[in-house]
Motif scaffolding. Structure first.
Motif, PDB file in Angstrom:
ATOM      1  N   ARG A 182       0.832  -1.198   0.000  1.00 43.43           N
ATOM      2  CA  ARG A 182       0.000   0.000   0.000  1.00 43.43           C
ATOM      3  C   ARG A 182       0.873   1.256   0.000  1.00 43.43           C
ATOM      4  NH1 ARG A 182      -4.770   2.041   4.236  1.00 43.43           N
ATOM      5  NH2 ARG A 182      -5.134   4.009   3.139  1.00 43.43           N
ATOM      6  N   TYR A 216      -0.844  -8.857   6.816  1.00 41.95           N
ATOM      7  CA  TYR A 216      -2.143  -8.554   7.420  1.00 41.95           C
ATOM      8  C   TYR A 216      -2.566  -9.611   8.437  1.00 41.95           C
ATOM      9  CZ  TYR A 216      -2.700  -4.866   3.956  1.00 41.95           C
ATOM     10  OH  TYR A 216      -2.534  -3.727   3.205  1.00 41.95           O
ATOM     11  N   ASP A 320      -8.082  -3.689   3.845  1.00 37.59           N
ATOM     12  CA  ASP A 320      -7.428  -2.386   3.923  1.00 37.59           C
ATOM     13  C   ASP A 320      -8.161  -1.493   2.929  1.00 37.59           C
ATOM     14  OD1 ASP A 320      -5.691  -0.335   4.524  1.00 37.59           O
ATOM     15  OD2 ASP A 320      -3.861  -1.497   4.174  1.00 37.59           O
TER      16      ASP A 320
END
Length: 368
Positions: A182, A216, A320
């Motif tokens: 990200r 994650y 996310d």
């Protein structure tokens, strides 16, 4: 810069891509590593089985029923778009207990289904003989689910691929995604060949999905379950109904007097190809319940890897901002693909989670 990158080109990923392009004109890429023999979508038995494995009125059961209802119209849509017939058939499903120990569970399931659908009926020996034209051996109590259908999974996958290609969706072949990172306003997708950027990313890589998202720490854990399948040819057998045994064996009648026999289940097994042990089990099971299959020829055999999570409960969540995980559909990937395509595309376009998917988030609100 893409609007959406979809990792995985099975029926789930391609259904999302197809619906996205119909809802909004977006720049979309579907990434596929194209490793022969590993794609579960091409290898599936194709039975829909929306009522086959449920004994409770859960969110998953409701999704299954809704998705099944899309297939007849979808088969016509795909034929118009691609000239590929996915062989949609609706001849019903016979479910039989594999042992005396399974009778109680099957009886419980019958009462659950019959309360909601009176067309679901019990089968004694006479009923089974009449329905199957004396081709199926009555070993234990069975039930009949007349509204169940099936498709040709390989043709369905090919039709979806041709559909998204016709719609201008880019597909990257022989490209393995290595990492997803990200950034401030987008995602950087590292592949075996290059680096791509996208505003949103959907990970629909089947049994390999969690490996891309290790940072994650996704729970529940995902694993692969290998399933082996045989395709038999028998000119003498005219059975139309799918036969499903509670031990996991099924016989699905296909076109041209062929019968798909599946499936073994080997957990945490990502190997390719069939084993002598698995083939023997499939043949023994199939011929035990349908003796005339002993005179069949094996014309094809293969394996696929199905994505499994605890209690066979899928994950469909935005883990996310703009990063979606869609996996864990196990034996229901084909069945659920149309409704998942519709719901995930709505979520991506509208930035709002559909209420129908509330129970499928990583942090589970549903008691399993």
């Amino acid at each position: 810069m893409y609007d959406v990158i979809i990792v995985g080109s099975g029926v789930i990923g391609m259904s999302i891509a197809r619906e996205l392009m119909d809802k909004a004109h977006l720049s979309i890429a579907v990434i596929d590593r194209d490793i022969p023999g590993l794609h579960a979508s091409y290898k599936a038995g194709g039975m829909l089985g929306a009522q086959n494995e449920f004994v409770q009125d859960t969110a998953l059961y409701q999704l299954a029923l809704r998705s099944r209802d899309y297939f007849k119209a979808l088969s016509h849509e795909l034929y118009k778009e691609t000239n590929i017939n996915i062989d949609y058939q609706e001849h019903g499903l016979i479910k039989m207990a594999a042992s005396e120990e399974d009778v109680e569970c099957l009886t419980e399931q019958f009462h659950f289904l019959n309360e909601r659908d009176r067309s679901v009926t019990p089968l004694n020996k006479k009923d089974l003989d009449n329905l199957s034209k004396h081709t199926i051996e009555f070993k234990h109590p069975a039930i009949y689910i007349p509204d169940d259908g099936q498709i040709n999974a390989s043709k369905y996958t090919k039709a979806l691929l041709k559909s998204i290609t016709n719609k201008g969706i880019e597909r990257l072949y022989n490209t393995e995604v290595k990492a997803i990172k990200r950034l401030k306003d987008c995602y950087r997708v590292h592949t075996s060949d290059t680096i791509l950027f996208s505003k949103k990313v959907v990970v629909a890589g089947g049994a390999w999905s969690n490996k891309l998202l290790e940072d994650y720490q996704i729970e529940p854990k995902l694993t692969g379950v290998k399933g082996e399948v045989l395709l038999l040819k028998n000119e003498q057998l005219s059975l139309k109904q799918t036969l499903f045994i509670t031990n996991g064996c099924y016989i699905v009648p296909k076109r041209d007097n062929t019968f798909l026999v599946g499936a073994t289940s080997y957990f945490d097994d990502y190997s390719v190809g069939t084993s002598a042990e698995g083939e023997k089990w499939l043949i023994n099971q199939a011929t035990s319940y349908i003796p005339i299959l002993r005179e069949s020829n094996i014309i094809h055999k293969w394996s696929g890897i199905r994505p499994y999570t605890h209690n066979e409960w899928p994950i469909m969540d935005e883990i996310d901002h703009g990063l979606f995980l869609v996996t864990g559909h196990y034996r229901n990937g084909i069945l659920l693909s149309p409704i998942i395509g519709k719901l995930l595309s709505e979520w991506i376009v509208n930035d709002q989670a559909p209420s129908l998917l509330d129970d499928f988030k990583v942090k589970r609100s549903v008691q399993l």
